[in-house]
Design a protein around this motif. Structure first.
Motif, PDB file in Angstrom:
ATOM      1  N   ASN A  28       0.851  -1.180   0.000  1.00 14.57           N
ATOM      2  CA  ASN A  28       0.000   0.000   0.000  1.00 14.57           C
ATOM      3  C   ASN A  28       0.895   1.242   0.000  1.00 14.57           C
ATOM      4  N   ALA A  30       0.862   4.378   0.665  1.00 15.89           N
ATOM      5  CA  ALA A  30       0.029   5.371   1.354  1.00 15.89           C
ATOM      6  C   ALA A  30       0.501   6.793   1.074  1.00 15.89           C
ATOM      7  N   GLY A  51      -8.252   8.613   3.525  1.00 18.26           N
ATOM      8  CA  GLY A  51      -7.448   7.584   2.886  1.00 18.26           C
ATOM      9  C   GLY A  51      -6.416   8.122   1.913  1.00 18.26           C
ATOM     10  N   CYS A  52      -6.264   9.448   1.851  1.00 18.49           N
ATOM     11  CA  CYS A  52      -5.305  10.030   0.899  1.00 18.49           C
ATOM     12  C   CYS A  52      -3.885  10.077   1.432  1.00 18.49           C
ATOM     13  N   GLY A  53      -3.683   9.706   2.691  1.00 17.30           N
ATOM     14  CA  GLY A  53      -2.330   9.660   3.228  1.00 17.30           C
ATOM     15  C   GLY A  53      -1.964  10.825   4.137  1.00 17.30           C
ATOM     16  N   LYS A  54      -2.959  11.572   4.583  1.00 17.31           N
ATOM     17  CA  LYS A  54      -2.665  12.735   5.425  1.00 17.31           C
ATOM     18  C   LYS A  54      -2.110  12.315   6.788  1.00 17.31           C
ATOM     19  N   SER A  55      -2.798  11.370   7.425  1.00 15.95           N
ATOM     20  CA  SER A  55      -2.323  10.943   8.752  1.00 15.95           C
ATOM     21  C   SER A  55      -0.988  10.213   8.646  1.00 15.95           C
ATOM     22  N   VAL A  56      -0.852   9.409   7.617  1.00 13.50           N
ATOM     23  CA  VAL A  56       0.422   8.691   7.440  1.00 13.50           C
ATOM     24  C   VAL A  56       1.557   9.700   7.246  1.00 13.50           C
TER      25      VAL A  56
HETATM   26  N1  LIG Z   1      -0.575   0.586   9.844  1.00 15.08           N
HETATM   27  C1  LIG Z   1      -1.024   0.518   8.586  1.00 15.08           C
HETATM   28  N2  LIG Z   1      -0.945  -0.622   7.869  1.00 15.08           N
HETATM   29  C2  LIG Z   1      -1.380  -0.676   6.585  1.00 15.08           C
HETATM   30  N3  LIG Z   1      -1.947   0.351   5.936  1.00 15.08           N
HETATM   31  C3  LIG Z   1      -2.066   1.516   6.586  1.00 15.08           C
HETATM   32  C4  LIG Z   1      -1.629   1.685   7.945  1.00 15.08           C
HETATM   33  N4  LIG Z   1      -1.880   2.957   8.331  1.00 15.08           N
HETATM   34  C5  LIG Z   1      -2.451   3.555   7.263  1.00 15.08           C
HETATM   35  N5  LIG Z   1      -2.574   2.700   6.223  1.00 15.08           N
HETATM   36  C6  LIG Z   1      -3.131   3.001   4.887  1.00 15.08           C
HETATM   37  O1  LIG Z   1      -2.573   4.178   4.399  1.00 15.08           O
HETATM   38  C7  LIG Z   1      -3.510   4.864   3.572  1.00 15.08           C
HETATM   39  C8  LIG Z   1      -3.579   6.312   3.993  1.00 15.08           C
HETATM   40  O2  LIG Z   1      -4.209   6.404   5.263  1.00 15.08           O
HETATM   41  P1  LIG Z   1      -4.305   7.750   6.100  1.00 15.08           P
HETATM   42  O3  LIG Z   1      -3.024   8.482   6.058  1.00 15.08           O
HETATM   43  O4  LIG Z   1      -4.810   7.360   7.451  1.00 15.08           O
HETATM   44  O5  LIG Z   1      -5.406   8.592   5.331  1.00 15.08           O
HETATM   45  P2  LIG Z   1      -6.058   9.980   5.737  1.00 15.08           P
HETATM   46  O6  LIG Z   1      -5.462  10.433   7.033  1.00 15.08           O
HETATM   47  O7  LIG Z   1      -5.760  10.894   4.583  1.00 15.08           O
HETATM   48  O8  LIG Z   1      -7.516   9.712   5.844  1.00 15.08           O
HETATM   49  C9  LIG Z   1      -4.820   4.126   3.700  1.00 15.08           C
HETATM   50  O9  LIG Z   1      -4.951   3.301   2.558  1.00 15.08           O
HETATM   51  C10 LIG Z   1      -4.627   3.289   4.938  1.00 15.08           C
HETATM   52  O10 LIG Z   1      -5.363   2.099   4.872  1.00 15.08           O
END
Ligand SMILES: Nc1ncnc2c1ncn2[C@@H]1O[C@H](COP(=O)(O)OP(=O)(O)O)[C@@H](O)[C@H]1O
Ligand SMILES: [Mg+2]
Length: 337
Positions: A28, A30, A51-56
């Protein structure tokens, strides 16, 4: 800003960040090649659908991504130092000190068995070497700063004794206790009701002036962006698709994705009076981040899509001064060379 002008280096400079997760059915991506910077004292908003990767992205900056399954590559320069190259110990010294973070759901980030004072005080004792009594006095001062009434009493209470809005204030107090140079706020008001949201935002705006920290603000709420941010980064499917100063983004969005998000945008400067200022719904879904996309990541949902878009990924390029977008068809203004 071009670096050749001798302008100061940015406080945070994220270069080609790639945060990928290994999952049973593929990798993935992310965050996939994200670059952006934040200057000292500046507030930069990151917007985009779930799901766009902001938190990641924000977790990557603080190196809070579990590795494995995660893997971070690229450069995260903070005051010129690459955070990805620091030891765990050096990183701990930065976290909650020079860089701190406010999470979306305060209840999961506060420790239920520690008093509010203990939690704020912990960072102070750890990073600033304050004694117990000094830490408590400073905790009370911080609670006052974030507008918690009767701070002398609250400092001895536990998280469950506080309302959601108060808990978020405590999180902010904790995040600010060490005078961070950079505060990362990941949807800091999403879990709160609208009135409290407005109060927390007022608080953040006020603190920004008083504390002077740079802020990376992740939010779904365009009203918030309009009110608090100076610059906006629009993310889609793990990439930056547009970036512009806030007024320019609202008045002249170049990317069809941004145009879609802004569908029902409040006017810049409209205050948060409870009206709906969330991102507009765009038909279709964010593509799976587990399959490589050759063309434009937004092609599958774009009302202006052509064969070129499906075949060739558009580069992120300047479309106006300080305004970049990744779209083959975004109009380009005449710019002085
Ligand atoms: N620990 C993890 N393991 C696998 N995939 C993850 C994990 N954390 C986040 N993701 C994936 O990373 C992508 C981006 O997530 P996220 O940054 O939370 O989105 P947002 O904050 O923009 O809503 C998503 O597809 C999510 O499923
Ligand atoms: Mg998120």
């Amino acid at each position: 800003m071009s670096s050749s002008t001798g302008a100061e280096a940015p406080l945070l400079d994220v270069r080609n960040l790639q945060t990928h997760f290994r999952t049973p059915d593929g990798v993935n991506r992310a965050v996939d090649g994200l670059s952006f910077h934040v200057n000292a004292g500046e507030t930069v908003a990151i917007v985009g659908e779930s799901g766009c990767g902001k938190s990641v992205t924000s977790m990557s900056i603080l190196r809070l991504i579990p590795e494995p399954p995660g893997k971070i590559a690229g450069e995260i320069l903070f005051q010129g130092k690459d955070l990805l190259k620091l030891s765990d110990k050096e990183m701990r010294a930065i976290r909650g000190n020079d860089v701190s973070m406010i999470f979306q759901e305060p209840m999961t980030s506060l420790n239920p068995v520690l008093t509010v004072g203990r939690q704020i005080g912990e960072t102070l004792r750890l990073h600033q070497g304050l004694s117990g009594a000094q830490a408590e006095a400073k905790s009370i001062e911080m609670l006052k700063l974030v507008g918690i009434p009767a701070p002398e009493r609250r400092v001895r209470e536990y998280p469950h004794q506080l309302s959601g809005g108060m808990r978020q204030r405590v999180m902010i107090a904790m995040a600010l206790a060490c005078n961070p140079k950079l505060l990362i706020a990941d949807e800091p008001t999403t879990a709160l009701d609208v009135t409290i949201q407005a109060q927390i935002l007022d608080l953040m705006r006020d603190l920004k002036h008083r504390v002077g920290a740079a802020i990376v603000l992740i939010t779904h709420d365009l009203g918030v962006v309009a009110e608090v941010a100076e610059r906006v980064i629009v993310m889609y499917a793990g990439r930056k698709v547009e970036e512009a100063p806030v007024r320019e983004l609202f008045s002249d969005p170049k990317h069809p994705y941004t145009q879609g998000l802004l569908g029902a945008v409040p006017k810049l400067g409209s205050s948060l009076t409870g009206e709906e200022t969330r991102l507009a719904e765009i038909p279709g879904l964010v593509p799976s981040l587990k399959t490589r996309i050759d063309g434009c990541v937004f092609a599958g949902r774009c009302p202006k899509v052509t064969d070129l878009c499906r075949a060739v990924a558009p580069a992120l390029e300047p479309k106006a001064p300080r305004h970049t977008a990744a779209c083959h068809y975004a109009e380009k203004e005449l710019m002085a060379a």
